[in-house]
Design an enzyme around this catalytic site. Structure first.
Site, PDB file in Angstrom:
ATOM      1  N   LYS A  22       4.294 -17.128  -8.133  1.00  0.00           N
ATOM      2  CA  LYS A  22       5.690 -17.181  -7.649  1.00  0.00           C
ATOM      3  C   LYS A  22       5.748 -17.420  -6.148  1.00  0.00           C
ATOM      4  O   LYS A  22       6.510 -18.256  -5.667  1.00  0.00           O
ATOM      5  CB  LYS A  22       6.387 -15.855  -7.988  1.00  0.00           C
ATOM      6  CG  LYS A  22       7.644 -15.576  -7.194  1.00  0.00           C
ATOM      7  CD  LYS A  22       8.312 -14.289  -7.607  1.00  0.00           C
ATOM      8  CE  LYS A  22       8.053 -13.086  -6.744  1.00  0.00           C
ATOM      9  NZ  LYS A  22       8.638 -13.074  -5.406  1.00  0.00           N
ATOM     10  N   ASN A  23       4.930 -16.659  -5.409  1.00  0.00           N
ATOM     11  CA  ASN A  23       5.043 -16.705  -3.953  1.00  0.00           C
ATOM     12  C   ASN A  23       4.360 -17.921  -3.339  1.00  0.00           C
ATOM     13  O   ASN A  23       4.348 -18.075  -2.116  1.00  0.00           O
ATOM     14  CB  ASN A  23       4.525 -15.395  -3.343  1.00  0.00           C
ATOM     15  CG  ASN A  23       5.431 -14.235  -3.691  1.00  0.00           C
ATOM     16  OD1 ASN A  23       6.570 -14.443  -4.133  1.00  0.00           O
ATOM     17  ND2 ASN A  23       4.950 -13.020  -3.516  1.00  0.00           N
ATOM     18  N   ARG A  94      14.376 -14.496  -0.989  1.00  0.00           N
ATOM     19  CA  ARG A  94      14.001 -14.698   0.422  1.00  0.00           C
ATOM     20  C   ARG A  94      13.879 -16.185   0.774  1.00  0.00           C
ATOM     21  O   ARG A  94      13.654 -16.534   1.928  1.00  0.00           O
ATOM     22  CB  ARG A  94      12.632 -14.058   0.710  1.00  0.00           C
ATOM     23  CG  ARG A  94      12.474 -12.648   0.276  1.00  0.00           C
ATOM     24  CD  ARG A  94      13.229 -11.669   1.104  1.00  0.00           C
ATOM     25  NE  ARG A  94      12.843 -11.666   2.492  1.00  0.00           N
ATOM     26  CZ  ARG A  94      13.623 -11.179   3.459  1.00  0.00           C
ATOM     27  NH1 ARG A  94      14.802 -10.691   3.179  1.00  0.00           N
ATOM     28  NH2 ARG A  94      13.202 -11.184   4.700  1.00  0.00           N
ATOM     29  N   ASP A 119      14.131  -8.237  -2.812  1.00  0.00           N
ATOM     30  CA  ASP A 119      14.133  -6.864  -3.299  1.00  0.00           C
ATOM     31  C   ASP A 119      14.471  -5.882  -2.185  1.00  0.00           C
ATOM     32  O   ASP A 119      14.129  -6.092  -1.026  1.00  0.00           O
ATOM     33  CB  ASP A 119      12.759  -6.524  -3.876  1.00  0.00           C
ATOM     34  CG  ASP A 119      12.554  -7.199  -5.213  1.00  0.00           C
ATOM     35  OD1 ASP A 119      13.553  -7.449  -5.907  1.00  0.00           O
ATOM     36  OD2 ASP A 119      11.405  -7.494  -5.543  1.00  0.00           O
ATOM     37  N   ASP A 313       2.118  -5.536  -3.105  1.00  0.00           N
ATOM     38  CA  ASP A 313       2.678  -5.810  -4.438  1.00  0.00           C
ATOM     39  C   ASP A 313       1.768  -5.328  -5.573  1.00  0.00           C
ATOM     40  O   ASP A 313       2.128  -5.455  -6.741  1.00  0.00           O
ATOM     41  CB  ASP A 313       2.947  -7.315  -4.583  1.00  0.00           C
ATOM     42  CG  ASP A 313       3.804  -7.829  -3.457  1.00  0.00           C
ATOM     43  OD1 ASP A 313       4.944  -7.388  -3.347  1.00  0.00           O
ATOM     44  OD2 ASP A 313       3.311  -8.646  -2.651  1.00  0.00           O
ATOM     45  N   VAL A 335       2.988  -2.091   4.924  1.00  0.00           N
ATOM     46  CA  VAL A 335       3.660  -3.402   5.063  1.00  0.00           C
ATOM     47  C   VAL A 335       5.183  -3.234   5.072  1.00  0.00           C
ATOM     48  O   VAL A 335       5.876  -3.861   5.872  1.00  0.00           O
ATOM     49  CB  VAL A 335       3.208  -4.369   3.945  1.00  0.00           C
ATOM     50  CG1 VAL A 335       3.925  -5.708   4.063  1.00  0.00           C
ATOM     51  CG2 VAL A 335       1.694  -4.576   4.006  1.00  0.00           C
TER      52      VAL A 335
HETATM   53  N1  EPU Z   1       9.252  -8.537   8.957  1.00  0.00           N
HETATM   54  C1  EPU Z   1      10.012  -8.347  10.085  1.00  0.00           C
HETATM   55  N2  EPU Z   1      10.605  -9.443  10.647  1.00  0.00           N
HETATM   56  C2  EPU Z   1      10.467 -10.689  10.121  1.00  0.00           C
HETATM   57  C3  EPU Z   1       9.670 -10.876   8.992  1.00  0.00           C
HETATM   58  C4  EPU Z   1       9.078  -9.780   8.409  1.00  0.00           C
HETATM   59  O1  EPU Z   1      10.159  -7.229  10.576  1.00  0.00           O
HETATM   60  O2  EPU Z   1      11.040 -11.639  10.686  1.00  0.00           O
HETATM   61  C5  EPU Z   1       8.622  -7.382   8.307  1.00  0.00           C
HETATM   62  C6  EPU Z   1       9.272  -7.097   6.956  1.00  0.00           C
HETATM   63  O3  EPU Z   1      10.417  -6.290   7.090  1.00  0.00           O
HETATM   64  C7  EPU Z   1       8.158  -6.414   6.192  1.00  0.00           C
HETATM   65  C8  EPU Z   1       6.888  -7.060   6.768  1.00  0.00           C
HETATM   66  O4  EPU Z   1       7.271  -7.652   8.011  1.00  0.00           O
HETATM   67  O5  EPU Z   1       8.154  -5.059   6.497  1.00  0.00           O
HETATM   68  C9  EPU Z   1       6.250  -8.082   5.878  1.00  0.00           C
HETATM   69  O6  EPU Z   1       7.164  -9.117   5.597  1.00  0.00           O
HETATM   70  P1  EPU Z   1       6.714 -10.592   5.237  1.00  0.00           P
HETATM   71  O7  EPU Z   1       7.514 -11.532   6.051  1.00  0.00           O
HETATM   72  O8  EPU Z   1       5.239 -10.682   5.278  1.00  0.00           O
HETATM   73  O9  EPU Z   1       7.164 -10.672   3.721  1.00  0.00           O
HETATM   74  P2  EPU Z   1       8.044 -11.781   3.022  1.00  0.00           P
HETATM   75  O10 EPU Z   1       7.631 -13.126   3.429  1.00  0.00           O
HETATM   76  O11 EPU Z   1       9.486 -11.406   3.116  1.00  0.00           O
HETATM   77  C10 EPU Z   1       6.392 -12.072   1.023  1.00  0.00           C
HETATM   78  C11 EPU Z   1       6.483 -11.948  -0.465  1.00  0.00           C
HETATM   79  C12 EPU Z   1       6.562 -10.490  -0.860  1.00  0.00           C
HETATM   80  C13 EPU Z   1       5.332  -9.766  -0.335  1.00  0.00           C
HETATM   81  C14 EPU Z   1       5.223  -9.966   1.187  1.00  0.00           C
HETATM   82  C15 EPU Z   1       3.961  -9.358   1.763  1.00  0.00           C
HETATM   83  C16 EPU Z   1       7.645 -13.958  -1.036  1.00  0.00           C
HETATM   84  C17 EPU Z   1       8.875 -14.603  -1.563  1.00  0.00           C
HETATM   85  N3  EPU Z   1       7.678 -12.638  -0.919  1.00  0.00           N
HETATM   86  O12 EPU Z   1       7.612 -11.517   1.521  1.00  0.00           O
HETATM   87  O13 EPU Z   1       6.523 -10.459  -2.267  1.00  0.00           O
HETATM   88  O14 EPU Z   1       5.438  -8.394  -0.612  1.00  0.00           O
HETATM   89  O15 EPU Z   1       5.236 -11.371   1.495  1.00  0.00           O
HETATM   90  O16 EPU Z   1       2.841  -9.911   1.175  1.00  0.00           O
HETATM   91  O17 EPU Z   1       6.649 -14.610  -0.764  1.00  0.00           O
HETATM   92  C18 EPU Z   1       7.124  -9.801  -4.437  1.00  0.00           C
HETATM   93  O18 EPU Z   1       6.553 -10.833  -4.842  1.00  0.00           O
HETATM   94  O19 EPU Z   1       7.552  -8.905  -5.206  1.00  0.00           O
HETATM   95  C19 EPU Z   1       7.305  -9.608  -2.994  1.00  0.00           C
HETATM   96  C20 EPU Z   1       8.109  -8.683  -2.480  1.00  0.00           C
END
Ligand code: EPU
Length: 453
Positions: A22-23, A94, A119, A313, A335
């Site tokens: 998915k990601n 996202r 989420d 995850d 995280v």
């Molecule tokens: N964060 C910030 N500011 C930002 C971006 C992120 O403070 O501008 C913080 C977030 O609040 C969080 C941390 O940094 O606490 C990590 O966020 P990240 O940006 O790495 O996550 P994401 O891109 O929003 C993706 C996956 C998530 C997975 C995370 C970490 C997708 C669509 N989602 O989220 O997957 O947990 O990376 O590996 O790729 C899932 O699949 O269930 C899921 C939640």
């Protein structure tokens, strides 16, 4: 409304195939918008989040043909018809925020993106995305509208390469910066970048498309901007979250499941923690076999982290395993600030779990002094009892299904929508492995259904 009816004391055995990730797939679709040429994807997961992203791309002007049976999807975006994403995509997931990075290189028009969702597992700010895009010369603002806010972005003067230092190796911010820098003038360096396998898959795709991207060992990604575009064929990497989820469900139910397509290289930290717990696995030529090999041992200290650490995850189903392991264990979530809300339901089912605001374990994380309940202590070896459950988010949802499978009695689980977003054909896959699980449309089973459970 659909509910999942799960009979407890189940055992999973057989073979299941991990779908495409998915990601990765959702980001690859967005990346295809950088080019007017055709892109063909294989191993495409038939899940809700891909469906939402396909709809987003169609809105923008992509022509898409998706053979869901074969898992093949062709996409071509000869022109960008609109860069205003309608409010109906607000809060969907996202992905929309990544459209800014992709569209800045394709259009000089204003880009308007509604508030992103995903989420409810913490604050999930997008400040790193915005700062990174601004470094490349984009104007990005958040504006309050009548009903809801939206991001407005443009690069009327074009984008120029720069050095971007991310405060944290955020997956999404790395992807957004990467997408934007492919079409920026000159060289961009992203320091402290995320290096998850799904990001490497995105880099491979971009290289096939014509981009010049390199990944150094020290979390540095270098991109030389180019206008080049080539047709691309790309096989999406397999979903390491889904693969690990089935592996943990096999062990929790004292069963034996071969997860075809599970990629050893992407699951090293997970397999180490599985072995520490006493869970059995054997890496095969076509996947990984997971099996129960005796009582699970607690006394685990688990810390989630960015890649190559233990994925956040994987944490929820692993916690369910810890509830069945003899001894006391500690989980420290580093995280997300708020990813233990789901444990309340596990406690109602009989688990002994206590949350703490302190960083329990080896390292002081960025949530250490902020009063977030981001550590838990799990006293294992407690039987679980089935109950009525509401899913709060995708990964918690799988953990609940797993808990329901090993519980005594039956469970009714509401919130199938969350599972459909990220797990392909979950009910059919679990049924094939022998789980007594089905979708029903009423939360109150009729007497006949109760007797059939
Ligand atoms: N964060 C910030 N500011 C930002 C971006 C992120 O403070 O501008 C913080 C977030 O609040 C969080 C941390 O940094 O606490 C990590 O966020 P990240 O940006 O790495 O996550 P994401 O891109 O929003 C993706 C996956 C998530 C997975 C995370 C970490 C997708 C669509 N989602 O989220 O997957 O947990 O990376 O590996 O790729 C899932 O699949 O269930 C899921 C939640």
């Amino acid at each position: 409304m659909n509910f999942l009816k799960v009979e407890g004391n189940g055992q999973l055995s057989g073979t299941v195939k991990a779908a495409g990730a998915k990601n990765a797939m959702t980001k690859l679709l967005v990346a295809s918008l950088l080019s007017p040429k055709k892109c063909i994807f294989y191993n495409v997961p038939n899940i809700g989040d891909v469906e939402i992203t396909v709809n987003l791309c169609s809105e923008i002007g992509s022509k898409i043909a998706w053979d869901k049976e074969k898992g093949v999807l062709e996409i071509q975006t000869k022109e960008i018809k609109t860069s205003y994403i309608p409010q109906r995509f607000s809060g969907a997931n996202r992905i929309p925020i990544l459209l800014i990075g992709a569209l800045l290189g394709r259009t000089e028009e204003d880009i308007i993106i509604p508030t992103v969702g995903g989420d409810d597992i913490g604050k999930r700010s997008v400040d790193f995305h915005v700062e990174a895009l601004r470094k490349l010369g984009a104007v990005v603002e958040y504006r309050e509208m009548k009903k809801e806010g939206a991001y407005l972005a443009h690069a009327h003067n074009g984008l120029s390469g720069n050095i971007i230092h991310l405060p944290f190796p955020s997956v999404g911010a790395t992807e957004n910066a990467l997408l934007a820098s492919v079409r920026a003038k000159g060289c961009t360096v992203i320091k402290n970048a995320a290096t998850e396998p799904e990001i490497v898959d995105l880099i491979l795709f971009l290289q096939k498309m014509g981009a010049i991207v390199s990944l150094d060992v020290d979390r540095t990604i270098r991109i030389e901007g180019t206008k080049e575009s080539q047709e691309v064929e790309h096989t999406v990497l397999s979903d390491r979250i889904e693969a690990a989820s089935f592996g943990m469900a096999a062990i929790a139910t004292e069963g034996n499941v071969l997860v075809e397509g599970a990629e050893h290289l992407h699951m090293i930290s997970f397999l180490n923690k599985l072995r520490a717990l006493g869970g059995g696995f054997a890496v095969k030529q076509n996947g990984i076999e997971f099996f129960h090999q005796g009582p699970l041992r607690g006394g685990i200290h688990l810390e989630t982290d960015v890649h190559p650490g233990f994925m956040t995850d994987w944490q929820q189903p692993y916690t369910v395993l810890l509830t069945q392991a003899l001894g006391t264990s500690v989980v420290h979530e580093t995280v997300y600030d708020n990813r233990f809300g789901y444990t309340n339901v596990l406690k109602e089912m009989g688990a002994d779990i206590e949350p703490f605001t302190q960083c329990l374990g080896g390292k002081r994380c960025r949530y250490g002094l902020l009063n977030y309940q981001h550590s838990i202590v799990v006293k294992g070896g407690t039987p679980l009892e089935g109950k009525e459950i509401t899913i709060p988010d995708l990964r918690a949802g799988f953990a609940y299904v797993m808990a329901a499978l090993i519980a005594s009695g039956n469970s009714m689980i509401e919130g199938m929508y969350f599972l459909d977003r990220g797990y392909e054909n979950l009910v059919a896959k679990l049924q094939n492995l022998g789980a007594k699980i089905e979708l029903v449309s009423s939360p109150n089973p009729t007497p006949e259904i109760v007797s059939a459970l």
